[in-house]
Scaffold this active site. Sequence first.
Site, PDB file in Angstrom:
ATOM      1  CE  LYS A   9      -4.058  -2.222   2.036  1.00  0.00           C
ATOM      2  NZ  LYS A   9      -5.159  -2.115   3.031  1.00  0.00           N
ATOM      3  CE1 TYR A  49      -9.499  -3.296  -0.287  1.00  0.00           C
ATOM      4  CE2 TYR A  49      -8.839  -1.133  -1.067  1.00  0.00           C
ATOM      5  CZ  TYR A  49      -8.538  -2.322  -0.423  1.00  0.00           C
ATOM      6  OH  TYR A  49      -7.274  -2.528   0.084  1.00  0.00           O
ATOM      7  CG  ASN A 112      -4.355  -2.862   6.461  1.00  0.00           C
ATOM      8  OD1 ASN A 112      -4.136  -2.335   5.370  1.00  0.00           O
ATOM      9  ND2 ASN A 112      -5.376  -3.667   6.664  1.00  0.00           N
ATOM     10  CG  HIS A 115      -5.235  -6.356  -1.087  1.00  0.00           C
ATOM     11  ND1 HIS A 115      -6.480  -6.580  -0.561  1.00  0.00           N
ATOM     12  CD2 HIS A 115      -5.126  -7.184  -2.170  1.00  0.00           C
ATOM     13  CE1 HIS A 115      -7.111  -7.481  -1.302  1.00  0.00           C
ATOM     14  NE2 HIS A 115      -6.304  -7.863  -2.289  1.00  0.00           N
ATOM     15  CD  GLU A 126      -8.222  -9.402  -4.778  1.00  0.00           C
ATOM     16  OE1 GLU A 126      -7.140  -9.813  -4.314  1.00  0.00           O
ATOM     17  OE2 GLU A 126      -9.113  -8.870  -4.068  1.00  0.00           O
TER      18      GLU A 126
HETATM   19  P1  IDP Z   1      -8.345  -7.198   4.550  1.00  0.00           P
HETATM   20  O1  IDP Z   1      -7.461  -6.176   3.853  1.00  0.00           O
HETATM   21  O2  IDP Z   1      -7.700  -7.722   5.809  1.00  0.00           O
HETATM   22  O3  IDP Z   1      -8.817  -8.297   3.627  1.00  0.00           O
HETATM   23  P2  IDP Z   1     -11.025  -6.006   4.320  1.00  0.00           P
HETATM   24  O4  IDP Z   1     -12.130  -6.203   5.308  1.00  0.00           O
HETATM   25  O5  IDP Z   1     -11.143  -6.654   2.984  1.00  0.00           O
HETATM   26  O6  IDP Z   1      -9.662  -6.436   5.072  1.00  0.00           O
HETATM   27  O7  IDP Z   1     -10.852  -4.431   4.142  1.00  0.00           O
HETATM   28  C1  IDP Z   1     -10.071  -3.914   3.107  1.00  0.00           C
HETATM   29  C2  IDP Z   1      -9.255  -2.747   3.622  1.00  0.00           C
HETATM   30  O8  IDP Z   1     -10.129  -1.697   4.035  1.00  0.00           O
HETATM   31  C3  IDP Z   1      -8.419  -3.075   4.865  1.00  0.00           C
HETATM   32  O9  IDP Z   1      -7.183  -3.682   4.546  1.00  0.00           O
HETATM   33  C4  IDP Z   1      -8.246  -1.698   5.472  1.00  0.00           C
HETATM   34  O10 IDP Z   1      -7.216  -0.982   4.804  1.00  0.00           O
HETATM   35  C5  IDP Z   1      -9.582  -1.035   5.160  1.00  0.00           C
HETATM   36  N1  IDP Z   1     -10.535  -1.173   6.282  1.00  0.00           N
HETATM   37  C6  IDP Z   1     -11.232  -2.281   6.654  1.00  0.00           C
HETATM   38  N2  IDP Z   1     -12.005  -2.046   7.730  1.00  0.00           N
HETATM   39  C7  IDP Z   1     -11.791  -0.734   8.045  1.00  0.00           C
HETATM   40  C8  IDP Z   1     -12.296   0.127   9.087  1.00  0.00           C
HETATM   41  O11 IDP Z   1     -13.109  -0.264   9.937  1.00  0.00           O
HETATM   42  N3  IDP Z   1     -11.824   1.417   9.101  1.00  0.00           N
HETATM   43  C9  IDP Z   1     -10.938   1.889   8.167  1.00  0.00           C
HETATM   44  N4  IDP Z   1     -10.452   1.108   7.181  1.00  0.00           N
HETATM   45  C10 IDP Z   1     -10.857  -0.185   7.128  1.00  0.00           C
HETATM   46 MG    MG Z   2     -10.054  -8.133   1.957  1.00  0.00          MG
END
Ligand code: IDP
Ligand code: MG
Length: 157
Positions: A9, A49, A112, A115, A126
């Site tokens: 990211k 997303y 985080n 991805h 993807e």
């Molecule tokens: P993942 O990346 O662990 O698969 P997902 O639920 O698919 O998690 O969410 C995609 C991305 O959206 C996450 O990696 C994070 O960057 C962001 N995200 C998910 N939940 C939240 C939230 O509650 N607040 C802010 N950003 C979030």
């Molecule tokens: Mg995800």
Amino acid sequence: METTFVILKPGTVQRGLIGEVINRFERKGLQLVGMKLQQLTPKILTEHYSHLASKSFFPAILASMMASPVVLCCWRGVDAVRVVRSLCGVTNSRDALPGTIRGDYGMSVQENVVHASDSVETAIEEVKRFFKPEEIFEYSPLNQRFVYSSDELSKKD
Ligand code: IDP
Ligand code: MG
């Protein structure tokens, strides 16, 4: 063998952590089969997303993912999708275990670090979304017979 899709990211690019994160996948024994630097767009991110489109934080995620170019990469290996998800750790970096990428390099849910595709079906979609067929390379790593046993190498998945 499975091929899975990973994004380093914008925060990872900006913080100078590209090499460290790539190293985690390499040293595990995964094979790099595609890699490029790309500026993401609202169009591709809205597809990528789509499962989060109704969330209040959706615009913030799009802005965060477009803050700088990202590194897109594809990794191949036996059970690669599950292995890569487990190397990354859980979504909230503050809860991710030490030793995982998010656990070692992150303090945020949104920011985080990486991805990674969450299932074999998603990985196929993807890889197709972000890579042209000619950007994915088929080659035989010389170390494979030391990374896997012969029965694991002949496993079809
Ligand atoms: P993942 O990346 O662990 O698969 P997902 O639920 O698919 O998690 O969410 C995609 C991305 O959206 C996450 O990696 C994070 O960057 C962001 N995200 C998910 N939940 C939240 C939230 O509650 N607040 C802010 N950003 C979030
Ligand atoms: Mg995800």
